[in-house]
Structure formats: C-alpha cells, structure tokens
Design a protein around this motif. Structure first.
Motif, PDB file in Angstrom:
ATOM      1  N   CYS A  15       5.476  -4.409   0.322  1.00  0.00           N
ATOM      2  CA  CYS A  15       5.350  -2.948   0.311  1.00  0.00           C
ATOM      3  C   CYS A  15       6.613  -2.286  -0.226  1.00  0.00           C
ATOM      4  O   CYS A  15       6.551  -1.284  -0.945  1.00  0.00           O
ATOM      5  CB  CYS A  15       5.054  -2.437   1.721  1.00  0.00           C
ATOM      6  N   VAL A  16       7.756  -2.845   0.099  1.00  0.00           N
ATOM      7  CA  VAL A  16       9.034  -2.305  -0.391  1.00  0.00           C
ATOM      8  C   VAL A  16       9.103  -2.376  -1.906  1.00  0.00           C
ATOM      9  O   VAL A  16       9.480  -1.416  -2.583  1.00  0.00           O
ATOM     10  CB  VAL A  16      10.220  -3.056   0.247  1.00  0.00           C
ATOM     11  N   VAL A  17       8.715  -3.518  -2.471  1.00  0.00           N
ATOM     12  CA  VAL A  17       8.805  -3.677  -3.923  1.00  0.00           C
ATOM     13  C   VAL A  17       7.763  -2.828  -4.641  1.00  0.00           C
ATOM     14  O   VAL A  17       8.020  -2.306  -5.731  1.00  0.00           O
ATOM     15  CB  VAL A  17       8.706  -5.160  -4.331  1.00  0.00           C
ATOM     16  N   VAL A  18       6.593  -2.633  -4.039  1.00  0.00           N
ATOM     17  CA  VAL A  18       5.587  -1.753  -4.637  1.00  0.00           C
ATOM     18  C   VAL A  18       6.130  -0.328  -4.730  1.00  0.00           C
ATOM     19  O   VAL A  18       5.956   0.356  -5.747  1.00  0.00           O
ATOM     20  CB  VAL A  18       4.275  -1.784  -3.819  1.00  0.00           C
ATOM     21  N   GLU A  19       6.809   0.121  -3.684  1.00  0.00           N
ATOM     22  CA  GLU A  19       7.396   1.466  -3.709  1.00  0.00           C
ATOM     23  C   GLU A  19       8.469   1.578  -4.785  1.00  0.00           C
ATOM     24  O   GLU A  19       8.553   2.584  -5.496  1.00  0.00           O
ATOM     25  CB  GLU A  19       7.981   1.797  -2.335  1.00  0.00           C
ATOM     26  N   LYS A  20       9.272   0.535  -4.945  1.00  0.00           N
ATOM     27  CA  LYS A  20      10.311   0.547  -5.979  1.00  0.00           C
ATOM     28  C   LYS A  20       9.694   0.592  -7.377  1.00  0.00           C
ATOM     29  O   LYS A  20      10.171   1.299  -8.254  1.00  0.00           O
ATOM     30  CB  LYS A  20      11.196  -0.693  -5.850  1.00  0.00           C
ATOM     31  N   HIS A  25      -0.220  -0.568  -6.810  1.00  0.00           N
ATOM     32  CA  HIS A  25      -0.372   0.007  -5.470  1.00  0.00           C
ATOM     33  C   HIS A  25      -1.355  -0.761  -4.593  1.00  0.00           C
ATOM     34  O   HIS A  25      -1.274  -0.690  -3.362  1.00  0.00           O
ATOM     35  CB  HIS A  25      -0.792   1.472  -5.587  1.00  0.00           C
ATOM     36  N   ALA A  26      -2.285  -1.486  -5.190  1.00  0.00           N
ATOM     37  CA  ALA A  26      -3.221  -2.281  -4.387  1.00  0.00           C
ATOM     38  C   ALA A  26      -2.496  -3.364  -3.591  1.00  0.00           C
ATOM     39  O   ALA A  26      -2.988  -3.809  -2.552  1.00  0.00           O
ATOM     40  CB  ALA A  26      -4.278  -2.917  -5.286  1.00  0.00           C
ATOM     41  N   LEU A  27      -1.313  -3.773  -4.067  1.00  0.00           N
ATOM     42  CA  LEU A  27      -0.552  -4.806  -3.352  1.00  0.00           C
ATOM     43  C   LEU A  27      -0.035  -4.320  -2.004  1.00  0.00           C
ATOM     44  O   LEU A  27       0.373  -5.133  -1.173  1.00  0.00           O
ATOM     45  CB  LEU A  27       0.630  -5.268  -4.216  1.00  0.00           C
ATOM     46  N   ALA A  28      -0.037  -3.000  -1.782  1.00  0.00           N
ATOM     47  CA  ALA A  28       0.453  -2.457  -0.516  1.00  0.00           C
ATOM     48  C   ALA A  28      -0.679  -2.190   0.471  1.00  0.00           C
ATOM     49  O   ALA A  28      -0.471  -1.503   1.475  1.00  0.00           O
ATOM     50  CB  ALA A  28       1.243  -1.170  -0.774  1.00  0.00           C
ATOM     51  N   ILE A  29      -1.868  -2.721   0.188  1.00  0.00           N
ATOM     52  CA  ILE A  29      -3.015  -2.549   1.094  1.00  0.00           C
ATOM     53  C   ILE A  29      -3.317  -3.912   1.719  1.00  0.00           C
ATOM     54  O   ILE A  29      -3.822  -4.820   1.065  1.00  0.00           O
ATOM     55  CB  ILE A  29      -4.228  -1.996   0.341  1.00  0.00           C
ATOM     56  N   GLU A  30      -2.981  -4.057   2.979  1.00  0.00           N
ATOM     57  CA  GLU A  30      -2.971  -5.369   3.630  1.00  0.00           C
ATOM     58  C   GLU A  30      -4.345  -6.023   3.654  1.00  0.00           C
ATOM     59  O   GLU A  30      -4.479  -7.227   3.411  1.00  0.00           O
ATOM     60  CB  GLU A  30      -2.419  -5.242   5.048  1.00  0.00           C
ATOM     61  N   HIS A  83       4.010  -7.945 -12.429  1.00  0.00           N
ATOM     62  CA  HIS A  83       5.033  -6.902 -12.387  1.00  0.00           C
ATOM     63  C   HIS A  83       6.408  -7.541 -12.216  1.00  0.00           C
ATOM     64  O   HIS A  83       6.543  -8.540 -11.498  1.00  0.00           O
ATOM     65  CB  HIS A  83       4.797  -5.935 -11.225  1.00  0.00           C
ATOM     66  N   THR A  84       7.419  -6.961 -12.836  1.00  0.00           N
ATOM     67  CA  THR A  84       8.789  -7.466 -12.688  1.00  0.00           C
ATOM     68  C   THR A  84       9.765  -6.317 -12.481  1.00  0.00           C
ATOM     69  O   THR A  84       9.578  -5.216 -13.005  1.00  0.00           O
ATOM     70  CB  THR A  84       9.228  -8.270 -13.931  1.00  0.00           C
ATOM     71  N   LEU A  85      10.792  -6.600 -11.707  1.00  0.00           N
ATOM     72  CA  LEU A  85      11.879  -5.656 -11.492  1.00  0.00           C
ATOM     73  C   LEU A  85      13.187  -6.131 -12.116  1.00  0.00           C
ATOM     74  O   LEU A  85      14.088  -5.321 -12.342  1.00  0.00           O
ATOM     75  CB  LEU A  85      12.102  -5.425  -9.993  1.00  0.00           C
TER      76      LEU A  85
END
Length: 335
Positions: A15-20, A25-30, A83-85
């Motif tokens: 969830c932290v990395v999705v926000e960054k 955004h689907a990755l933050a839905i458990e 996705h990459t940061l």
C-alpha cells in the motif's frame, strides 16, 4: 536488490508503494490481491525489494493462462501490474516474468513495457477490434466543455434502443436457433463442445470458476451456457459493472451461434447501460455492426513473445478479460 513473491504479510508495504507511485491502485485492495495473486495456483505477484531489504521498489504480476493452439495445450504468461520506482529493477522484473513461461503476452501495456517488448521483437496479433453499443461520448482532455456537451447531446439524440428490443424483434440471425441459460458456475457439461477457433483460452473448470467466480463480491460475473437443439455449444461470461456491461469471455462451436448468444446474454443484463466487447472474429464484428454496435477507433494491442508461432494462428478467439484486463477499480462493486 532482490525479487520475492508477494505474501499477505507484505500488504501494508505494498500500500505504501502504491501511494508513492500513484498508479496500480488495484494493488492496494486486499481482497483483490489475495484472490487474484495469492489464493490460487495460476497467478503470482513479484516484488522488487530495495537495498534496505524492506522497501518495495517495483512490482510485476503474471498469470499462467491455459491456451490451445491448433489443438496443442500451451501455457502463456500474461504480464500485469508492471511498475518500478527505481532505475534498474524494471529489466530484472521483466526477465523474471518472461523466464517463467515458454510464451508470454501483454494486452494494452504501457509505453515503457512496449519498449521492452519491441527490443525482444514481440509480435502483435492483428485483427482484434473493440466494439461498443450506446457508449457515452468520450472526453478528450484537449476538448472544450462546450464541445463535450455538444457531443453528449448528439449521442443522446442518436441513442439506439436497448438490446432487449432487438431481441424482441427476432430479426437478428433468425435462422440461428440458440438459447442461453444463466448458470451459477461452470459445470462439466458446459465444456463439452468443439470450439471453432484455432487459438483460444481453453482452461479447465477449476480455472474458470476461479477467474470468473460468481461469488467474488468485488466483481459481478454472469455466466451463460449456450444450447442448440438441446446440446451445449459454448458459453458467454458477462462482467456486470456499475456503469456498463462487458463480454468478459466467450467461446463456441460456431461464430454465428456465438454472436447471437452474446446478444441474448447482453439483452438479459444490460438494460439501458452501454455494452462493450472485444472481437477477434470478423463474422462476429460484422453482425454486431449491422445492429448498431460501433467499432471503436482505439485498437486493442495484444502482443506475444517471439517464441509463439503467431503465423500459425488463423482463427483466434481473444476476449476482453484476458489476464487482469478487466480487474479495474472503476469496475468494482464495493461492499
């Protein structure tokens, strides 16, 4: 940097990395992550972990999709949520994915992913169209509010009758005698048909009842069996979203039987909402255009790794819900 497989205890870090990233955004839905990436044997999510051994700096998912190519069973790795940061982890994640299966595919991927697939000489499957019925006016970001208002008003004036009205007229392929029956889940009899397509998703019951589960409360799938003269001839799966209805997946013994069954299923569910589908079958596209479906200008981009003998494919069946293509946050029924 290392790459690890996702497990539920890493959800808060995800969830932290999705926000960054402000994407994926689907990755933050458990509930979605656990169902699609964890509680099954077909799909995995992999995470790139930074040098601090804790922070997630990249993600990639891949689903092993069972296909048939000219009667031969093959597994194709569908890439998603790439996705990459941090610079440098993209190549590692990409290679982790493509080395997982002998064949790989993408469906409408990002420009960054297209650069990687172009470098690997991936090939696009041509002839796939996106179709819509009574779709709302598209809002171009460069378009003025007045122009959009005008287009919306014209769309409303030219709105076609609900698909149920077309079914009631009984003048769409009247010589094709098929019926559709809504089912609670897939059952063995539904797969007892010989498909007319030489390249298609062809999984077993366990896969179908996982991927298109009617008990998954985040998304609403509607399953219809097709019959002709008492024999099962295929199936249609609809994705019943809040604002539109999509044909998620379909297969059948005969293209004309299938396109009529698709219309019958949509007519039972769509009401006044727009209907959408992807079609790789010219007969289906042509007949739907005749009753008012519009072939959209945006062409779906479906690419396969160079190892797949794409020149052998003559009659493909590619639907909209390949991989996670329809698992979008705006399609959810939130509870």
């Amino acid at each position: 940097m290392k790459i690890v497989r996702y497990s539920p205890e890493r959800f808060s870090d995800l969830c932290v990395v999705v926000e960054k990233m402000n994407r994926g955004h689907a990755l933050a839905i458990e509930k979605l992550i656990n169902h699609y990436y964890h509680d099954n044997s077909w799909c995995q999510l992999h995470l790139a972990i930074g040098d601090d051994s804790h922070s997630i700096v990249g993600t990639i998912g891949f689903e092993s999709i069972p296909f048939l190519l000219n009667g031969k069973a093959i597994s194709i790795g569908f890439g998603n949520n790439f996705h990459t940061l941090e610079e440098g982890c993209g190549g590692l994640l990409f290679m982790k994915w493509v080395r997982n299966q002998p064949y790989s595919m993408v469906y409408n991927c990002s420009k960054d992913t297209q650069k990687l697939t172009a470098a690997q000489r991936w090939k696009q499957l041509e002839g796939i169209q996106s179709l819509s019925y009574n779709a709302p006016a598209y809002r171009n970001p460069r378009q003025s509010s007045f122009t959009h208002f005008l287009k919306t008003a014209i769309k409303r004036l030219l709105r076609k009758p609900p698909l149920q009205k077309i079914v009631e007229r009984n003048d769409f392929l009247p010589h094709i005698n098929v019926s559709v029956t809504e089912e609670k889940s897939f059952h063995p009899d539904m797969l007892e048909f010989e498909s007319s397509f030489d390249f298609r998703v062809a999984p077993d019951l366990d896969y179908l009842n996982w991927r298109f589960s009617t008990n998954w409360n985040l998304f609403s799938y509607r399953i219809f069996s097709i019959k002709c003269s008492g024999e099962y001839r295929g199936f249609v799966v609809l994705h019943d979203t809040p604002n539109q209805v999509y044909i998620a997946h379909a297969d059948g013994s005969n293209p004309l039987e299938l396109v009529k069954a698709e219309l019958l299923a949509l007519a039972q569910v769509s009401g006044k909402r727009p209907s959408f589908l992807c079609s790789s079958v010219p007969e289906i596209t042509d007949h739907l255009n005749q009753i008012g479906f519009r072939t959209n200008s945006a062409v779906p981009c479906v690419q396969f790794s160079s190892s797949l003998p794409i020149t052998e494919i003559k009659r493909p069946m590619i639907n909209f819900a390949v991989g996670d293509n329809d698992l979008r946050t705006d399609f959810m029924h939130r509870s």
